[in-house]
Write an enzyme that holds these catalytic residues in place. Structure first.
Site, mmCIF file in Angstrom:
data_model
loop_
_atom_site.group_PDB
_atom_site.id
_atom_site.type_symbol
_atom_site.label_atom_id
_atom_site.label_comp_id
_atom_site.label_asym_id
_atom_site.label_seq_id
_atom_site.Cartn_x
_atom_site.Cartn_y
_atom_site.Cartn_z
ATOM 1 N N LYS A 130 10.629 18.754 -37.865
ATOM 2 C CA LYS A 130 11.845 18.155 -38.429
ATOM 3 C C LYS A 130 12.548 17.302 -37.396
ATOM 4 O O LYS A 130 13.075 16.249 -37.695
ATOM 5 C CB LYS A 130 12.765 19.263 -38.937
ATOM 6 C CG LYS A 130 14.028 18.766 -39.625
ATOM 7 C CD LYS A 130 13.705 18.142 -40.966
ATOM 8 C CE LYS A 130 14.842 17.349 -41.544
ATOM 9 N NZ LYS A 130 14.391 16.326 -42.484
ATOM 10 N N ARG A 180 22.509 26.348 -44.606
ATOM 11 C CA ARG A 180 23.414 25.285 -45.049
ATOM 12 C C ARG A 180 24.291 24.751 -43.916
ATOM 13 O O ARG A 180 24.983 23.739 -44.084
ATOM 14 C CB ARG A 180 24.328 25.799 -46.157
ATOM 15 C CG ARG A 180 23.601 26.100 -47.435
ATOM 16 C CD ARG A 180 24.587 26.516 -48.490
ATOM 17 N NE ARG A 180 25.578 25.486 -48.742
ATOM 18 C CZ ARG A 180 25.504 24.608 -49.713
ATOM 19 N NH1 ARG A 180 24.501 24.632 -50.533
ATOM 20 N NH2 ARG A 180 26.458 23.715 -49.872
ATOM 21 N N LYS A 186 6.151 8.832 -47.170
ATOM 22 C CA LYS A 186 6.418 10.105 -47.872
ATOM 23 C C LYS A 186 5.125 10.679 -48.429
ATOM 24 O O LYS A 186 4.835 11.854 -48.286
ATOM 25 C CB LYS A 186 7.359 9.870 -49.036
ATOM 26 C CG LYS A 186 8.800 10.061 -49.041
ATOM 27 C CD LYS A 186 9.572 11.007 -48.244
ATOM 28 C CE LYS A 186 9.384 10.934 -46.771
ATOM 29 N NZ LYS A 186 10.496 10.581 -45.964
ATOM 30 N N GLU A 228 8.448 3.246 -46.831
ATOM 31 C CA GLU A 228 8.981 4.611 -46.921
ATOM 32 C C GLU A 228 8.213 5.421 -47.972
ATOM 33 O O GLU A 228 7.874 6.586 -47.746
ATOM 34 C CB GLU A 228 10.481 4.551 -47.224
ATOM 35 C CG GLU A 228 11.165 5.887 -47.476
ATOM 36 C CD GLU A 228 11.047 6.878 -46.322
ATOM 37 O OE1 GLU A 228 10.613 6.508 -45.222
ATOM 38 O OE2 GLU A 228 11.365 8.058 -46.561
ATOM 39 N N GLU A 272 2.727 11.924 -45.562
ATOM 40 C CA GLU A 272 3.113 13.064 -44.729
ATOM 41 C C GLU A 272 3.041 14.390 -45.465
ATOM 42 O O GLU A 272 2.815 15.418 -44.838
ATOM 43 C CB GLU A 272 4.475 12.852 -44.064
ATOM 44 C CG GLU A 272 5.650 12.798 -44.985
ATOM 45 C CD GLU A 272 6.953 12.534 -44.239
ATOM 46 O OE1 GLU A 272 7.084 12.943 -43.094
ATOM 47 O OE2 GLU A 272 7.850 11.909 -44.836
ATOM 48 N N HIS A 320 -4.458 -11.505 -47.169
ATOM 49 C CA HIS A 320 -4.831 -11.900 -45.803
ATOM 50 C C HIS A 320 -5.471 -10.736 -45.063
ATOM 51 O O HIS A 320 -5.696 -10.814 -43.851
ATOM 52 C CB HIS A 320 -3.596 -12.354 -45.025
ATOM 53 C CG HIS A 320 -2.926 -13.544 -45.626
ATOM 54 N ND1 HIS A 320 -3.491 -14.793 -45.593
ATOM 55 C CD2 HIS A 320 -1.777 -13.662 -46.318
ATOM 56 C CE1 HIS A 320 -2.684 -15.640 -46.225
ATOM 57 N NE2 HIS A 320 -1.644 -14.972 -46.667
ATOM 58 N N CYS A 356 28.695 23.378 -46.122
ATOM 59 C CA CYS A 356 28.775 24.569 -45.301
ATOM 60 C C CYS A 356 28.598 25.756 -46.240
ATOM 61 O O CYS A 356 28.364 25.567 -47.426
ATOM 62 C CB CYS A 356 30.127 24.634 -44.622
ATOM 63 S SG CYS A 356 30.598 23.063 -43.874
ATOM 64 N N ASN A 414 34.737 24.149 -48.075
ATOM 65 C CA ASN A 414 33.617 23.194 -48.134
ATOM 66 C C ASN A 414 34.143 21.926 -48.785
ATOM 67 O O ASN A 414 34.886 22.004 -49.764
ATOM 68 C CB ASN A 414 32.475 23.723 -49.001
ATOM 69 C CG ASN A 414 31.653 24.761 -48.286
ATOM 70 O OD1 ASN A 414 31.924 25.080 -47.131
ATOM 71 N ND2 ASN A 414 30.663 25.283 -48.965
ATOM 72 N N GLY A 415 33.692 20.771 -48.295
ATOM 73 C CA GLY A 415 34.124 19.507 -48.903
ATOM 74 C C GLY A 415 34.868 18.658 -47.895
ATOM 75 O O GLY A 415 34.824 18.927 -46.686
ATOM 76 N N TRP A 463 28.849 23.255 -41.058
ATOM 77 C CA TRP A 463 28.067 22.061 -40.746
ATOM 78 C C TRP A 463 29.126 20.979 -40.594
ATOM 79 O O TRP A 463 29.690 20.518 -41.586
ATOM 80 C CB TRP A 463 27.102 21.763 -41.894
ATOM 81 C CG TRP A 463 26.309 20.518 -41.739
ATOM 82 C CD1 TRP A 463 26.623 19.284 -42.253
ATOM 83 C CD2 TRP A 463 25.064 20.355 -41.066
ATOM 84 N NE1 TRP A 463 25.650 18.385 -41.930
ATOM 85 C CE2 TRP A 463 24.680 19.006 -41.206
ATOM 86 C CE3 TRP A 463 24.235 21.218 -40.344
ATOM 87 C CZ2 TRP A 463 23.501 18.507 -40.645
ATOM 88 C CZ3 TRP A 463 23.071 20.708 -39.811
ATOM 89 C CH2 TRP A 463 22.718 19.373 -39.959
HETATM 90 C C1 F6R Z 1 9.846 11.486 -42.313
HETATM 91 C C2 F6R Z 1 10.756 11.897 -41.278
HETATM 92 C C3 F6R Z 1 10.625 11.319 -39.917
HETATM 93 C C4 F6R Z 1 12.005 11.113 -39.291
HETATM 94 C C5 F6R Z 1 11.870 10.678 -37.828
HETATM 95 C C6 F6R Z 1 13.204 10.392 -37.213
HETATM 96 O O1 F6R Z 1 10.121 12.077 -43.532
HETATM 97 O O2 F6R Z 1 11.613 12.712 -41.513
HETATM 98 O O3 F6R Z 1 9.933 10.120 -39.951
HETATM 99 O O4 F6R Z 1 12.690 10.159 -40.033
HETATM 100 O O5 F6R Z 1 11.236 11.679 -37.113
HETATM 101 O O6 F6R Z 1 14.022 11.515 -37.259
HETATM 102 P P1 F6R Z 1 15.574 11.395 -37.048
HETATM 103 O O7 F6R Z 1 16.121 10.618 -38.209
HETATM 104 O O8 F6R Z 1 16.072 12.812 -37.016
HETATM 105 O O9 F6R Z 1 15.786 10.673 -35.761
#
Ligand code: F6R
Length: 609
Positions: A604, A27, A486, A482, A489, A505, A2, A100-101, A74
């Site tokens: 996001k 934050r 990364k 993964e 994207e 294959h 936070c 915070n914590g 948060w």
């Molecule tokens: C990739 C990424 C997305 C999310 C996906 C699910 O870096 O961030 O693939 O993982 O959109 O999002 P959440 O976890 O918020 O349901």
């Protein structure tokens, strides 16, 4: 994760606090509040939701002062709500604090204080601190802080305001960052530098176990034991935007580097080392329900789905229960077979992903018991699931998920061990061994991050490439998926992740002279097999970076470059193995000059189908 701000000086405090909170809103933003000394009493204003709500409240009900503290929250303990937002006070408002914590032993302290007649109004761990300070107060606020900190376990950065010393502010730091800003006739407290940059660039970074006492004329720092500390003044020359990113160029890089502390937070309060036990009683799962689980469905999207793939392996290995990991957008329409003893685990950083939420609802409609792994208290997923595991990674700002993923993995490890403990699938000695390995992970991640420069040079080699392969077996395959996501994207370089044995294959024909291949070998029992797959791609001209958990001459012979991650239990390598991949993706995107934090065509939180 936070934001804290505090001010003592000659200015009108409220705008100073609100400006600071605005700088910290990234934050935490589920509620905000301030407490000031208005020459008669401690006056508190707080509001759920964004800072704008607090600002509107203050417009309607203004307050004037020259000393005060503020917070943007948060949520960790207790849902986002007016009552749970900071500042918290004791009943007589003698103390007001922002925190915070996490206070690990807050339930025990709460019981003790309740027995003494203290009345609690919130669900937070933080409120305990205000009552504890009031209980410890006899002659001075510093003395109360000394006594209270001796009783508190966990992590805490505090700003403390008290009617007993209305011309002083206290800043207390233990395992959660806190700084003090030095001005002329005014001083500041903040959890992060951006909050105070508008007013001063002279800063003291408090160390763990230190208390700063702020008056209008100056700052004195003491240890919790009362010894005077000679502090170094830091001159900050960052601009506000760099400061928000903690000096990193992008939030993604900051969040990659935050992983050791995020992982430590995920572990906080969840391990009883002395008793070789995992403590997840706050999931609220009945022992018999856990014992009766016959199958598990893990449902998620994107990165969270990749965490679920590792979760499947860990749960199956430790519990010997069949587990399937499903993409949420498929699961919701697949008419899944859910029996009375099926546990559905949904994984979602944001807790708002439309497909995951719909899958959760479908599972519940069919009578499943649903456990959510999420980072956001009070999110839709957290509210609708029967049980919630919070990852406590703090807000993730960069669109590409990093610390959310590794803390989800840690969540799966803790949940799997907890279930194994309840089902008697592992002895306490075995659990003790796993716990010892888990506790080393944050340091191991820190160690890998120190080598970040090797990945800049590797990323440079990718600059001209249009195609890359990630190969691995077992959990390494999940991590490759993964790593590939990364890279794609944020750098927009096409890549594919293949189960190493499957390449022959399928698309082996795409491997040609100079094609980069990242091979992951962290599973000793599969090492030889993956090594032979490396030889297959080498024979077609691939340039291979091997990421492995141990140095083998045969691997050095077969690959072009090697990076070694620290040794741990094979099931746990996923967290450390993904770090090099995150760094490769970040630096590849950075070298191309992309807007790393906001990659094209990606949001996001995907709240539409
Ligand atoms: C990739 C990424 C997305 C999310 C996906 C699910 O870096 O961030 O693939 O993982 O959109 O999002 P959440 O976890 O918020 O349901």
């Amino acid at each position: 994760m936070c934001g804290i701000v505090g001010y003592i000086g000659y200015r009108d405090t409220v705008p100073v606090l609100l400006n600071g909170l605005r700088r910290l809103e990234y934050r935490g933003y589920d509620s905000a509040g301030i407490a000031v000394w208005n020459e008669q009493q401690i006056d508190v204003r707080k509001a759920q939701g964004r800072l704008a709500n607090l600002e509107s409240l203050i417009e309607v009900s203004p307050v004037e002062a020259t000393i005060g503290i503020g917070h943007t929250r948060w949520a960790t303990h207790g849902k986002p709500s007016h009552i749970n937002s900071h500042p918290h006070t004791d009943v007589h408002r003698t103390f007001s604090i922002v925190h915070n914590g996490i206070i690990e032993n807050y339930l025990q302290l709460k019981d003790e204080l309740t027995a003494k007649g203290y009345v609690f109004v919130s669900e937070t761990d933080t409120e305990v601190i205000s009552h504890l300070l009031a209980d410890c107060y006899t002659e001075s606020v510093f003395d109360a802080v000394q006594k209270a900190t001796k009783r508190m376990r966990g992590a805490f950065a505090l700003a403390v305001l008290s009617i007993y010393e209305p011309d002083r502010l206290y800043a207390v730091r233990y395992a959660s960052p806190l700084i003090v800003g030095i001005g002329v006739g005014e001083q500041f407290i903040a959890s992060d530098i951006p909050a105070i940059l508008e007013y001063t660039r002279d800063v003291i970074i408090l160390n763990d176990g230190e208390v700063a006492i702020l008056t209008r004329d100056g700052v004195e720092v003491r240890t919790f034991e009362g010894q005077a500390v000679d502090c170094n003044l830091l001159k900050v020359d960052w601009d506000v935007s760099t400061a928000e990113k903690g000096g990193y160029e992008h939030f993604m890089l900051k969040e990659i580097h935050e992983q050791p502390s995020a992982l430590r937070k995920t572990l906080t309060g969840r391990i009883e080392t002395d008793y070789h036990r995992i403590k997840l009683d706050d999931l609220g799962m009945k022992v018999n329900d856990v014992k009766n689980i016959e199958r598990i469905h893990i449902v998620a999207c994107g990165t969270a789905f990749h965490a679920g793939l590792i979760g499947k392996t860990v749960l199956e290995r430790l519990l010997r229960v069949p587990v399937q990991t499903e993409i949420a957008s498929e699961y919701r329409y697949a008419n899944p077979i859910i029996t009375a003893n099926t546990l559905v685990i949904v994984v979602s950083q944001s807790g708002e992903t439309a497909d995951t939420l719909a899958a959760l609802r479908e599972a519940k409609r069919q009578g499943a018991n649903v456990l959510a792994i999420t980072n956001v208290v009070g999110s839709s997923v957290a509210r609708e699931a029967d049980h919630v595991f919070l990852t406590w990674a703090g807000p993730e700002i960069a669109v590409a998920s990093t610390k959310a993923y590794t803390t989800q993995l840690l969540g799966f490890y803790l949940i799997s061990l907890y279930f194994a403990q309840l089902r008697g699938a592992l002895s306490s000695i075995q659990i003790g061994d796993y716990i010892a390995a888990l506790q080393q992970i944050p340091d191991q991640v820190e160690h890998i991050l120190e080598s970040f420069e090797s990945f800049i040079s590797y990323a440079k080699q990718l600059n001209e490439k249009n195609n890359l392969f990630f190969i691995g077996r077992g959990t390494d395959y999940g991590v490759c998926l993964e790593g590939s996501l990364k890279l794609k994207e944020i750098s927009y370089i096409h890549s594919e992740a293949y189960a190493a044995g499957e390449l022959k294959h399928g698309t082996l024909a795409l491997i040609e002279e100079g094609t980069p291949v990242v091979a992951l070998l962290t599973q000793d029992d599969l090492f030889e097999k993956t090594l032979s797959n490396i030889k297959e791609v080498k024979a077609r001209g691939a340039n291979v970076l091997a990421i492995a958990n141990a140095d083998h001459a045969s691997l050095r012979d077969a690959s072009d470059a090697q990076f070694f991650i620290p040794q741990t239990n094979a099931l746990f390598h996923a967290i450390t193995a993904v770090i090099p991949m995150q760094l490769i993706a970040y630096y590849a995107a950075w070298l191309k000059g992309h807007d790393v934090d906001k990659p094209r065509n990606l949001a996001k939180s995907v709240t539409v189908e």
